[in-house]
Design a protein around this motif. Structure first.
Motif, short mmCIF file in Angstrom:
data_model
loop_
_atom_site.label_atom_id
_atom_site.label_comp_id
_atom_site.label_asym_id
_atom_site.label_seq_id
_atom_site.Cartn_x
_atom_site.Cartn_y
_atom_site.Cartn_z
N MET A 1 -5.26 48.28 2.96
CA MET A 1 -6.55 47.63 2.67
C MET A 1 -7.14 48.20 1.39
O MET A 1 -7.36 49.40 1.28
CB MET A 1 -7.52 47.84 3.85
CG MET A 1 -8.86 47.12 3.68
SD MET A 1 -9.90 47.33 5.16
CE MET A 1 -11.31 46.39 4.66
N THR A 2 -7.38 47.36 0.39
CA THR A 2 -7.89 47.82 -0.89
C THR A 2 -9.39 48.02 -0.83
O THR A 2 -10.11 47.29 -0.15
CB THR A 2 -7.54 46.81 -1.98
OG1 THR A 2 -8.11 45.55 -1.65
CG2 THR A 2 -6.02 46.67 -2.12
N ASN A 3 -9.84 49.02 -1.60
CA ASN A 3 -11.27 49.29 -1.66
C ASN A 3 -11.91 48.37 -2.69
O ASN A 3 -11.48 48.32 -3.85
CB ASN A 3 -11.51 50.75 -2.05
CG ASN A 3 -11.05 51.70 -0.97
OD1 ASN A 3 -11.16 51.39 0.21
ND2 ASN A 3 -10.55 52.86 -1.38
N GLN A 4 -12.93 47.62 -2.27
CA GLN A 4 -13.63 46.72 -3.18
C GLN A 4 -14.65 47.50 -3.99
O GLN A 4 -15.28 48.44 -3.49
CB GLN A 4 -14.31 45.61 -2.39
CG GLN A 4 -13.36 44.67 -1.69
CD GLN A 4 -14.08 43.53 -0.99
OE1 GLN A 4 -15.29 43.52 -0.91
NE2 GLN A 4 -13.32 42.56 -0.51
N PRO A 5 -14.84 47.15 -5.27
CA PRO A 5 -15.85 47.84 -6.08
C PRO A 5 -17.24 47.56 -5.54
O PRO A 5 -17.48 46.52 -4.91
CB PRO A 5 -15.65 47.24 -7.48
CG PRO A 5 -15.01 45.91 -7.23
CD PRO A 5 -14.15 46.09 -6.01
N PRO A 6 -18.17 48.48 -5.77
CA PRO A 6 -19.54 48.24 -5.30
C PRO A 6 -20.15 47.04 -5.98
O PRO A 6 -19.79 46.70 -7.12
CB PRO A 6 -20.26 49.55 -5.67
CG PRO A 6 -19.45 50.12 -6.78
CD PRO A 6 -18.03 49.74 -6.49
N PRO A 7 -21.07 46.35 -5.33
CA PRO A 7 -21.68 45.15 -5.94
C PRO A 7 -22.54 45.52 -7.14
O PRO A 7 -23.05 46.65 -7.24
CB PRO A 7 -22.52 44.57 -4.80
CG PRO A 7 -22.80 45.73 -3.90
CD PRO A 7 -21.60 46.62 -3.98
N LEU A 8 -22.69 44.56 -8.04
CA LEU A 8 -23.58 44.78 -9.18
C LEU A 8 -25.03 44.82 -8.73
O LEU A 8 -25.80 45.69 -9.15
CB LEU A 8 -23.37 43.65 -10.20
CG LEU A 8 -24.34 43.64 -11.39
CD1 LEU A 8 -24.12 44.86 -12.26
CD2 LEU A 8 -24.18 42.36 -12.20
N LEU A 9 -25.42 43.89 -7.85
CA LEU A 9 -26.79 43.81 -7.35
C LEU A 9 -26.77 43.95 -5.84
O LEU A 9 -26.01 43.25 -5.16
CB LEU A 9 -27.43 42.48 -7.74
CG LEU A 9 -28.85 42.23 -7.22
CD1 LEU A 9 -29.85 43.16 -7.91
CD2 LEU A 9 -29.26 40.77 -7.42
N GLN A 10 -27.58 44.86 -5.32
CA GLN A 10 -27.69 45.07 -3.87
C GLN A 10 -29.16 45.00 -3.49
O GLN A 10 -29.98 45.80 -3.96
CB GLN A 10 -27.12 46.43 -3.48
CG GLN A 10 -27.14 46.72 -1.98
CD GLN A 10 -26.08 45.94 -1.23
OE1 GLN A 10 -24.91 46.00 -1.59
NE2 GLN A 10 -26.47 45.23 -0.20
N VAL A 11 -29.51 44.02 -2.66
CA VAL A 11 -30.89 43.82 -2.21
C VAL A 11 -30.94 44.07 -0.71
O VAL A 11 -30.15 43.49 0.04
CB VAL A 11 -31.39 42.40 -2.53
CG1 VAL A 11 -32.81 42.19 -2.02
CG2 VAL A 11 -31.32 42.14 -4.04
#
Length: 331
Positions: A1-11
């Motif tokens: 399972m690949t690690n997804q990059p963190p989102p640009l915007l997190q609300v």
């Protein structure tokens, strides 16, 4: 399972309530809960569409993310940095990375400035480049959005509606932002011009890797441009999913009715029309429990007392890449 990059915007849990003025010898009026606990994320280079009927809080959410309207509570993180705790000076520096395209291209452009000055204004405000570099940048931006070189000397009233919106897009691109909020950018344009502007936004996203928070009413436009869709009702998000699963297999009853209300471009195709019953509740006095239960065709007693959480559901189609979240007790 690949690690997804963190989102640009997190609300997270964003809230904006408007207090109404108290009048003499009258009881205090309840606050209008325009945005009441909204959470979502936008990945790098992604388009998240925010849809819902008029008055559900879409534009207020978009402006609160940019702090054009100050939220009352919650968290807004851009590339991991919290924005709501920044001072005005610190926030100004972050505005280089987040811009907005307004709904009305004529009202959002200064009628006293020529097009060249309008596009160059962000560059001057942030001291980006020398004067010759700014002029070269302005010419390149105007050409990139499809305007002729002589447009630099024209005033906004000399352009058509579609050309004015292109001018607004050029201004938003001036500082190479990473996130652009599109507040119904094509709703005031003719259908043929809408297609041109939407295709331009998609080309710019592919070229520069820009992320869009796209506020819209037109579901056909949303289906064409978005990667994921968030459905709002009365200040809250009731469903978030990838575009194709949401349009082909919606889970929330409100989403089903919203999609069924869209016109079908075939007069000979008969479809089952789903209509909302009753009037929308007031955001100043929303119903207890699920806010949609007063108009929901599958409502049960639990819906009137318990607020459904926005939870992840199993993938409904093989096309589902991400999570399909819905706030409903029975879906």
């Amino acid at each position: 399972m690949t690690n997804q990059p963190p989102p640009l915007l997190q609300v997270r849990d964003l809230r904006k309530h408007y207090l109404r003025p108290q009048r003499w010898l009258r009881p205090a009026m309840p606050a209008i809960k325009a945005v009441d606990g909204v959470s979502f994320s936008v990945a790098r280079g992604e388009t998240l569409a925010l849809v819902g009927e008029s008055g559900c809080g879409k534009t207020t959410t978009a402006k609160a993310v940019l702090r054009l309207i100050e939220p009352d509570a919650g968290s807004v993180q851009l590339d991991g940095q919290e924005l709501l705790t920044l001072s005005a000076r610190e926030m100004r520096l972050r505005r280089r990375q987040m811009q907005i395209i307004f709904q009305d291209p004529y009202a959002s452009l200064d009628p006293r400035l020529k097009a060249g000055a309008i596009v160059a204004e962000p560059l001057r405000n942030f001291g980006s480049g020398t004067a010759p570099e700014q002029r070269e940048r302005v010419q390149w931006l105007l050409a990139r959005v499809g305007l002729r070189p002589e447009a630099v000397k024209k005033f906004p009233h000399e352009f058509s509606g579609g050309q004015r919106q292109r001018l607004g897009i050029a201004r938003a691109l001036a500082l190479n932002p990473r996130l652009i909020v599109c507040d119904e950018p094509v709703s005031a344009l003719d259908v043929s011009v809408q297609a041109q502007v939407v295709n331009l936004l998609m080309d710019l996203q592919a070229e520069f890797g820009i992320a869009y928070l796209f506020v819209a009413h037109d579901l056909a436009v949303v289906r064409h441009i978005s990667h994921r869709v968030a459905v709002m009702y009365l200040g809250q998000i009731v469903e978030i999913a990838d575009r194709d699963p949401l349009f082909t297999a919606p889970l929330h009853p409100y989403t089903e009715i919203l999609l069924a209300s869209a016109p079908v471009p075939n007069p000979h195709l008969r479809t089952r029309r789903l209509l909302l019953q009753g009037d929308p509740p007031s955001p100043a006095n929303p119903p207890a429990g699920c806010r949609f239960h007063t108009r929901c065709p599958i409502a049960q007693p639990i819906c009137a007392t318990t607020v459904p959480a926005l939870g992840t559901r199993p993938a409904t189609t093989q096309a589902t890449r991400g999570e399909h979240q819905v706030a409903c007790h029975f879906r």
